[in-house]
Enzyme design. Structure first.
Site, PDB file in Angstrom:
ATOM      1  NE  ARG A 104      -2.321   0.237   3.843  1.00 56.28           N
ATOM      2  CZ  ARG A 104      -3.089  -0.197   4.859  1.00 56.28           C
ATOM      3  NH1 ARG A 104      -2.542  -0.907   5.846  1.00 56.28           N
ATOM      4  NH2 ARG A 104      -4.371   0.070   4.880  1.00 56.28           N
ATOM      5  NE  ARG A 170      -4.659  -4.148  12.388  1.00 55.87           N
ATOM      6  CZ  ARG A 170      -5.678  -4.068  13.230  1.00 55.87           C
ATOM      7  NH1 ARG A 170      -5.478  -3.547  14.443  1.00 55.87           N
ATOM      8  NH2 ARG A 170      -6.878  -4.479  12.887  1.00 55.87           N
ATOM      9  CB  ALA A 230     -12.776 -15.477  21.441  1.00 51.41           C
ATOM     10  CB  ALA A 257     -14.306 -10.217  13.486  1.00 50.64           C
ATOM     11  N   GLY A 258     -13.750  -7.106  13.703  1.00 51.00           N
ATOM     12  CA  GLY A 258     -13.873  -5.848  14.439  1.00 51.00           C
ATOM     13  C   GLY A 258     -14.545  -4.760  13.623  1.00 51.00           C
ATOM     14  CG  ASP A 259     -12.802  -3.784  10.081  1.00 53.00           C
ATOM     15  OD1 ASP A 259     -12.259  -3.133  10.994  1.00 53.00           O
ATOM     16  OD2 ASP A 259     -12.158  -4.397   9.205  1.00 53.00           O
TER      17      ASP A 259
END
Length: 313
Positions: A104, A170, A230, A257-259
């Site tokens: 990127r 990150r 989890a 999943a967090g998004d």
């Protein structure tokens, strides 16, 4: 898309290549980018969502625009930058879970700048929305993108638009030393802060959910949705902490999943749910999103979330 948007998300969308668990030489093409995932997740739950970004003048940018059109995400705030490339990333799987490899650098989205007259009209979409969603990744991809996020936050505050901020720290994108002062400046400008307990530990040295909440509120966050992976999430709002248990599934791929959690949360808030009810639905939606491969394909619809909540109850 006519009328006011429920939310608009700002950041970088990318094309994803997800490695097969059965054949490591095979990759399935898909789409990702945390804030794009959030916009799509919200749209599938029923919100009127839009996206603000820059794309490269390439086939990947065209594919992303087709995706948003299919998902009914408003693209008025999307600009195609001639001569630039759209970012891509690879997901690989191993004993420690999934890992990301990014391509990127100098992407079209990383060149977003509030000083760019060509991009300025994109930011005006914030004034047409009820909520703005940004993330730490949006800030980490470049200094100019970081400035763009702060310009977006300033416009949101000026126009009375609620702000949601997903920490999404990150370490491979930016260091703790670089990120910490940016996060400390950002959190007080937001209405909802979404860190994970692991991110808080990495960035602030906290230990456990209680310390993570104390740190988040200490920065000035009025409402905190602390993600425990989890183990579910904790909702801290108006002096009350509600601990929501996880929706148990057998996960296939936790990418995005967090998004999904953020998108469902914001969609349900736009629908009139209180923050605890919205987080309860988001918990279930995030779990359901792990049942397929990739960040976008498994994102659930509202009827699917409702059915899973009914089954659990």
């Amino acid at each position: 898309m006519n009328g006011r948007l429920d939310l608009v998300c700002l950041g970088e969308a990318m094309v994803e290549f997800n490695q097969s668990r059965d054949d490591p030489t095979h990759y399935t093409a898909g789409f990702g980018g945390d804030t794009s995932n959030c916009a799509i997740a919200a749209a599938r739950i029923g919100a009127r969502s839009g996206y603000i970004t820059q794309l490269g003048d390439d086939v990947f940018g065209q594919q992303l625009q087709a995706l948003w059109c299919h998902e009914k995400v408003d693209v008025t705030g999307v600009r195609v930058l001639p001569g630039a490339e759209t970012g891509v990333y690879f997901v690989t799987h191993g004993p420690q879970g999934h890992a990301f490899t990014y391509r990127r650098a100098n992407s079209a989205a990383s060149r977003m700048s509030p000083e760019d007259a060509g991009f300025a009209p994109c930011l005006q979409q914030i004034a047409q929305a009820r909520a703005l969603h940004v993330s730490g990744i949006s800030q980490a991809i470049s200094a100019s993108a970081r400035d763009t996020v702060f310009a977006a936050l300033a416009l949101a505050r000026e126009r009375g638009v609620h702000v949601s901020y997903d920490l999404n720290f990150r370490p491979r994108l930016w260091s703790v030393e670089t990120a910490r002062p940016v996060v400390e400046r950002t959190v007080p400008l937001c209405d909802i802060f979404l860190p994970s307990v692991d991110e808080a530990e990495l960035l602030a040295g906290t230990r456990g959910p209680e310390q993570a909440l104390q740190w988040a509120h200490g920065l000035g966050a009025p409402t905190v949705l602390l993600k425990l992976g989890a183990e579910g999430c904790w909702v801290s709002h108006a002096g009350q902490v509600t601990r929501l248990p996880p929706h148990r599934v057998q996960p296939v791929d936790a990418t995005g999943a967090g998004d999904c959690f953020a998108g469902c949360l914001l969609a349900r808030l736009a629908n009139g749910d209180d923050v605890v009810a919205a987080a309860r639905a988001a918990n279930v939606a995030a779990a359901l999103s792990t049942l397929g491969v990739g960040a976008v394909a498994p994102l659930p619809t509202w009827p699917q979330v409702q059915a899973a909540m009914a089954d659990r109850d």
